[in-house]
Design a protein around this motif. Structure first.
Motif, PDB file in Angstrom:
ATOM      1  N   GLU A  13       0.829  -1.205   0.000  1.00  0.00           N
ATOM      2  CA  GLU A  13       0.000   0.000   0.000  1.00  0.00           C
ATOM      3  C   GLU A  13       0.870   1.264   0.000  1.00  0.00           C
ATOM      4  OE1 GLU A  13      -2.570  -0.164   3.291  1.00  0.00           O
ATOM      5  OE2 GLU A  13      -3.665  -1.939   2.605  1.00  0.00           O
ATOM      6  N   GLY A  14       0.383   2.280  -0.772  1.00  0.00           N
ATOM      7  CA  GLY A  14       1.059   3.575  -0.777  1.00  0.00           C
ATOM      8  C   GLY A  14       2.270   3.661  -1.682  1.00  0.00           C
ATOM      9  N   VAL A  15       2.494   2.657  -2.499  1.00  0.00           N
ATOM     10  CA  VAL A  15       3.640   2.666  -3.414  1.00  0.00           C
ATOM     11  C   VAL A  15       3.123   2.461  -4.837  1.00  0.00           C
ATOM     12  CG1 VAL A  15       5.855   1.627  -4.004  1.00  0.00           C
ATOM     13  CG2 VAL A  15       5.116   1.716  -1.609  1.00  0.00           C
ATOM     14  N   PRO A  16       3.516   3.321  -5.800  1.00  0.00           N
ATOM     15  CA  PRO A  16       3.033   3.155  -7.181  1.00  0.00           C
ATOM     16  C   PRO A  16       3.500   1.836  -7.800  1.00  0.00           C
ATOM     17  CG  PRO A  16       4.066   5.314  -6.863  1.00  0.00           C
ATOM     18  CD  PRO A  16       4.368   4.508  -5.651  1.00  0.00           C
ATOM     19  N   ASN A  17       2.682   1.321  -8.691  1.00  0.00           N
ATOM     20  CA  ASN A  17       3.018   0.047  -9.342  1.00  0.00           C
ATOM     21  C   ASN A  17       4.293   0.155 -10.179  1.00  0.00           C
ATOM     22  OD1 ASN A  17       0.760  -1.273  -8.273  1.00  0.00           O
ATOM     23  ND2 ASN A  17      -0.551  -0.596  -9.972  1.00  0.00           N
ATOM     24  N   TRP A  18       4.479   1.335 -10.825  1.00  0.00           N
ATOM     25  CA  TRP A  18       5.684   1.474 -11.652  1.00  0.00           C
ATOM     26  C   TRP A  18       6.949   1.411 -10.816  1.00  0.00           C
ATOM     27  CZ3 TRP A  18       9.097   5.302 -10.512  1.00  0.00           C
ATOM     28  CH2 TRP A  18       8.640   6.402  -9.776  1.00  0.00           C
ATOM     29  N   TYR A  19       6.834   1.859  -9.554  1.00  0.00           N
ATOM     30  CA  TYR A  19       8.000   1.821  -8.678  1.00  0.00           C
ATOM     31  C   TYR A  19       8.306   0.383  -8.261  1.00  0.00           C
ATOM     32  CZ  TYR A  19      11.227   3.633  -5.134  1.00  0.00           C
ATOM     33  OH  TYR A  19      12.352   3.920  -4.396  1.00  0.00           O
ATOM     34  N   ILE A  20       7.226  -0.375  -7.995  1.00  0.00           N
ATOM     35  CA  ILE A  20       7.417  -1.792  -7.634  1.00  0.00           C
ATOM     36  C   ILE A  20       7.981  -2.560  -8.818  1.00  0.00           C
ATOM     37  CG2 ILE A  20       6.212  -3.894  -6.910  1.00  0.00           C
ATOM     38  CD1 ILE A  20       4.204  -2.086  -5.462  1.00  0.00           C
ATOM     39  N   ALA A  21       7.537  -2.129 -10.026  1.00  0.00           N
ATOM     40  CA  ALA A  21       8.000  -2.836 -11.223  1.00  0.00           C
ATOM     41  C   ALA A  21       9.492  -2.656 -11.463  1.00  0.00           C
ATOM     42  CB  ALA A  21       7.226  -2.330 -12.442  1.00  0.00           C
ATOM     43  N   LEU A  22      10.133  -1.737 -10.759  1.00  0.00           N
ATOM     44  CA  LEU A  22      11.587  -1.571 -10.898  1.00  0.00           C
ATOM     45  C   LEU A  22      12.350  -2.755 -10.319  1.00  0.00           C
ATOM     46  CD1 LEU A  22      11.931   2.222  -9.913  1.00  0.00           C
ATOM     47  CD2 LEU A  22      11.934   1.238 -12.200  1.00  0.00           C
ATOM     48  N   ASP A  23      11.653  -3.556  -9.524  1.00  0.00           N
ATOM     49  CA  ASP A  23      12.248  -4.784  -8.960  1.00  0.00           C
ATOM     50  C   ASP A  23      13.531  -4.469  -8.187  1.00  0.00           C
ATOM     51  OD1 ASP A  23      12.296  -7.456  -8.377  1.00  0.00           O
ATOM     52  OD2 ASP A  23      13.338  -8.034 -10.224  1.00  0.00           O
ATOM     53  N   LEU A  24      13.371  -3.556  -7.230  1.00  0.00           N
ATOM     54  CA  LEU A  24      14.534  -3.144  -6.447  1.00  0.00           C
ATOM     55  C   LEU A  24      14.923  -4.183  -5.395  1.00  0.00           C
ATOM     56  CD1 LEU A  24      13.507   0.598  -5.850  1.00  0.00           C
ATOM     57  CD2 LEU A  24      15.132  -0.276  -7.535  1.00  0.00           C
ATOM     58  N   PHE A  25      13.959  -4.949  -4.911  1.00  0.00           N
ATOM     59  CA  PHE A  25      14.226  -5.904  -3.826  1.00  0.00           C
ATOM     60  C   PHE A  25      13.864  -7.319  -4.275  1.00  0.00           C
ATOM     61  CE2 PHE A  25      13.290  -1.848  -1.798  1.00  0.00           C
ATOM     62  CZ  PHE A  25      14.399  -1.695  -0.988  1.00  0.00           C
ATOM     63  N   PRO A  26      14.834  -8.217  -4.287  1.00  0.00           N
ATOM     64  CA  PRO A  26      14.533  -9.617  -4.650  1.00  0.00           C
ATOM     65  C   PRO A  26      13.792 -10.329  -3.507  1.00  0.00           C
ATOM     66  CG  PRO A  26      16.826  -9.407  -3.983  1.00  0.00           C
ATOM     67  CD  PRO A  26      16.258  -8.014  -3.997  1.00  0.00           C
ATOM     68  N   VAL A  27      13.073 -11.374  -3.855  1.00  0.00           N
ATOM     69  CA  VAL A  27      12.365 -12.172  -2.842  1.00  0.00           C
ATOM     70  C   VAL A  27      13.387 -13.035  -2.106  1.00  0.00           C
ATOM     71  CG1 VAL A  27      10.638 -13.942  -2.458  1.00  0.00           C
ATOM     72  CG2 VAL A  27      10.252 -12.183  -4.189  1.00  0.00           C
ATOM     73  N   ILE A  28      13.396 -12.945  -0.771  1.00  0.00           N
ATOM     74  CA  ILE A  28      14.365 -13.701   0.051  1.00  0.00           C
ATOM     75  C   ILE A  28      13.698 -14.991   0.529  1.00  0.00           C
ATOM     76  CG2 ILE A  28      15.763 -13.654   2.145  1.00  0.00           C
ATOM     77  CD1 ILE A  28      15.884 -10.623   1.826  1.00  0.00           C
TER      78      ILE A  28
END
Length: 644
Positions: free
Chosen positions: A101-116
């Protein structure tokens, strides 16, 4: 692009790149910190989970195990928790919805954090009890990273605006001397040297440049002043009587030819002052010269019209050429000259007759013969001597014709303005390549079968102070024609002395130029040189507005008045129209030298010089060699007609 813009742009670009680099480093540090934090949290959670589940796994208590898992992972940032019991192979799986919540989808799409994903086996001694797999959810990291990005963006924006203002202010301060140098260089390129020296800037490098600019400006100003003075000296030597300061015989003959060729309407006043002859004979040359100078100064005060010219044609003979002057005005002028000589005789008793003879000759447009007119004024002078107590005589060629009086002219001119009886024609002024510089507007009155050229009524316009109404009419009509026909022009309109010295007309013309700025370059105003000399303050009001709105203006009868040509540098006209007295006899070597000198003065100030009444190729070729670059006359009208 200006140097200021180049430096400003590059400094902002470099500052922006630095800020961008710092921002990138800061965001990378924040990302690594959040990633490390997320990894550590997963490890800590698994360790805590192992401690909490150990007793239940040993007892194989699935219900308690599931309760512990629910308690540990409920509300955390995890996607999946999977526990496999090694005793029987059963699994406990918990999956949580992936939402940030509160974060734009385009920002999430940058894939800054990998799934641990962390996997571990729980043991008790050497006994393996269960295998656990935890898949993290990066929502918290994205949220913190987005918050950090927004904060950094705000700070970067604020810093960039502050930096932009600081750079702009500092650059303006640093480059202010350079701007002053640039402005002065532009003034020098336009031959404008009458500005104050540039103050020395604090910058060492620019001090040298400023000193050089100031020195060059002073030298050029001195050079042009010297050149103008040299032209004045040559002109005075050729055309000015050194004792009286009036024009000499050569100057008078040139002006007479010019007047007879233009309109021939007006008259001559010739005064033979015997008082001067007696003074030379009885008291010597010094007293005689002093009396000539005194008489000349008083003579000038009687000349109110800008077109009138006075000359000394012999030791004791003076003549006034009065274009467009009526018989009544000539009589008044003659009476004034008589009063001057009477006062100079110092005869309080009034016993001695005036030691002067005054002849007046009124000419009509039909008589254009100089020798005949001079013979008439000589006859009038002879007749004046027959009446020693009032030695004034007039020969009026117009006495028996149908010439109109002042009131009749006034009525005709006002009616012509009211009923549009004026007709216009254009005479081109061209360069040697036959390219038209502009077209001079000539005005005439046409009423039925009666036709009156400008030479007939312009004198009445000035004398009756109708110049403002007349010039407003002409300017308004020419602006209308220029607006209707984009191909017409440039046009040059002659302004009367009455208009140029009228504050109301100057205000009106200023508003007209402001309203019709699109006609700048297509409309010129031509002003007599005598107005520049006699009324410089009035002319400056008009020329300043013309320069302000980029309208050109010219000087008519250039060189006619024996004043310094420095006014050219002050007013900066677009062109000058050379007085015909300088071009009437090009075979005279002395006259050619004077013409070349006064034209060079204008030429070196980038002012176009125009000669009028050019009739032959020989005249054209001779004038071209004497710094004349514009020509007006029958030869070019004929060439343009043939070309058309």
């Amino acid at each position: 692009m200006t140097l200021y813009r180049q430096l400003f742009t590059w400094m902002l670009a470099i500052f922006f790149l630095l800020i961008l680099a710092v921002t990138g480093i800061e965001l990378s540090t924040t990302r690594n910190f959040l990633l490390t934090q997320q990894t550590a949290e997963v490890n800590n959670t698994i360790n805590s989970m192992g401690l909490a589940l150990a007793p239940y796994l040993e007892d194989d208590d699935k219900v308690a195990t599931e309760s512990v898992i629910n308690a540990l992972f409920d509300g955390g940032f995890y996607q999946e928790v999977r526990l496999k019991m090694l005793s029987d192979g059963s699994e406990i799986v918990r999956q949580y919805p992936v939402t940030v919540e509160g974060v734009p989808n385009w920002y999430i799409a940058l894939d800054l954090f990998p799934v641990i994903t962390e996997e571990r086996t729980f043991t008790s001694g050497w006994l393996q009890l269960a295998e656990v797999k935890v898949v993290s959810h990066p929502g918290y990291a994205y949220r913190e990273m987005w918050r950090a990005t927004i904060q950094l963006g705000i700070w970067i924006g604020v810093l960039f605006i502050i930096a932009m203002l600081v750079i702009a202010i500092q650059l303006s301060r640093s480059l202010r001397p350079l701007k002053t140098i640039t402005d002065r260089a532009q003034d020098i390129a336009r031959n404008k040297f009458n500005s104050e020296p540039i103050p020395l800037p604090p910058t060492t490098e620019l001090k040298t440049v400023v000193k050089a600019i100031n020195q060059m400006s002073n030298q050029l100003e001195a050079y042009f002043e010297q050149q103008a003075k040299e032209a004045d000296r040559l002109r005075e030597h050729a055309y000015r009587d050194t004792v009286s300061g009036l024009g000499n015989r050569s100057f008078f003959v040139g002006q007479l030819k010019s007047w007879l060729a233009e309109s021939a309407i007006g008259g001559l006043v010739m005064a033979k002052v015997d008082l001067i002859t007696d003074t030379y004979q009885n008291q010597g040359f010094e007293q005689g010269d002093s009396l000539v100078s005194q008489f000349s100064k008083k003579l000038n005060t009687t000349i109110s019209d800008a077109d009138f010219t006075a000359s000394r044609i012999s030791k004791d003979e003076f003549v006034i050429l009065a274009p467009n002057c009526s018989a009544e005005d000539l009589q008044v002028m003659g009476e004034s000259l008589l009063s001057i000589v009477t006062d100079m005789q110092h005869d309080p008793m009034g016993i001695s007759p005036p030691k002067v003879a005054i002849g007046l000759a009124v000419n009509s447009s039909e008589n254009r013969d100089a020798s005949q007119l001079l013979a008439q004024v000589d006859n009038a002078l002879t007749q004046a001597r027959n009446n020693p107590n009032h030695p004034i005589s007039m020969i009026d060629q117009t006495a028996n014709d149908s010439s109109m009086g002042k009131q009749q002219w006034k009525t005709l001119i006002l009616d012509a303005i009211a009923h549009d009886w004026f007709k216009f024609k254009y005479q081109p002024a061209s360069n040697s390549d036959q390219s038209v510089l502009h077209q001079e507007v000539f005005t005439a009155i046409e009423r039925g079968e009666d036709y009156y050229g400008a030479g007939h009524f312009l004198g009445a316009v000035e004398q009756l102070e109708l110049g403002e109404s007349f010039d407003r009419y002409v300017v308004a009509h020419m602006i209308e024609r220029l607006s209707d026909d984009p191909k017409l022009g440039p046009l040059a309109i002659n302004l009367t002395q009455n208009s140029v010295t009228n504050a109301s007309f100057i205000r009106w013309l200023t508003s007209v130029m402001q309203k019709h700025r699109d006609l700048a370059g297509r409309l010129f105003f031509e002003i007599p040189e005598s107005v520049f000399v006699r009324y410089p303050d009035h002319v400056s009001l008009l020329t300043e507005q013309a320069h302000r709105f980029n309208f050109g203006f010219g000087v008519d009868n250039y060189g006619r008045n024996f004043q310094s040509l420095d006014y050219l540098n002050k007013f900066k006209p677009s062109y000058v129209k050379i007085d015909f007295a300088y071009t009437s006899n090009l075979d005279d070597e002395a006259q050619s030298h004077v013409l070349a000198s006064i034209c060079r003065t204008a030429h070196n100030l980038n002012i176009t010089t125009i000669a009028t009444r050019v009739e032959t190729e020989a005249q054209l070729n001779k004038l071209s060699e004497l710094f004349v670059n514009g020509f007006q006359g029958f030869i070019f009208e004929k060439k343009l007609e043939n070309h058309g």
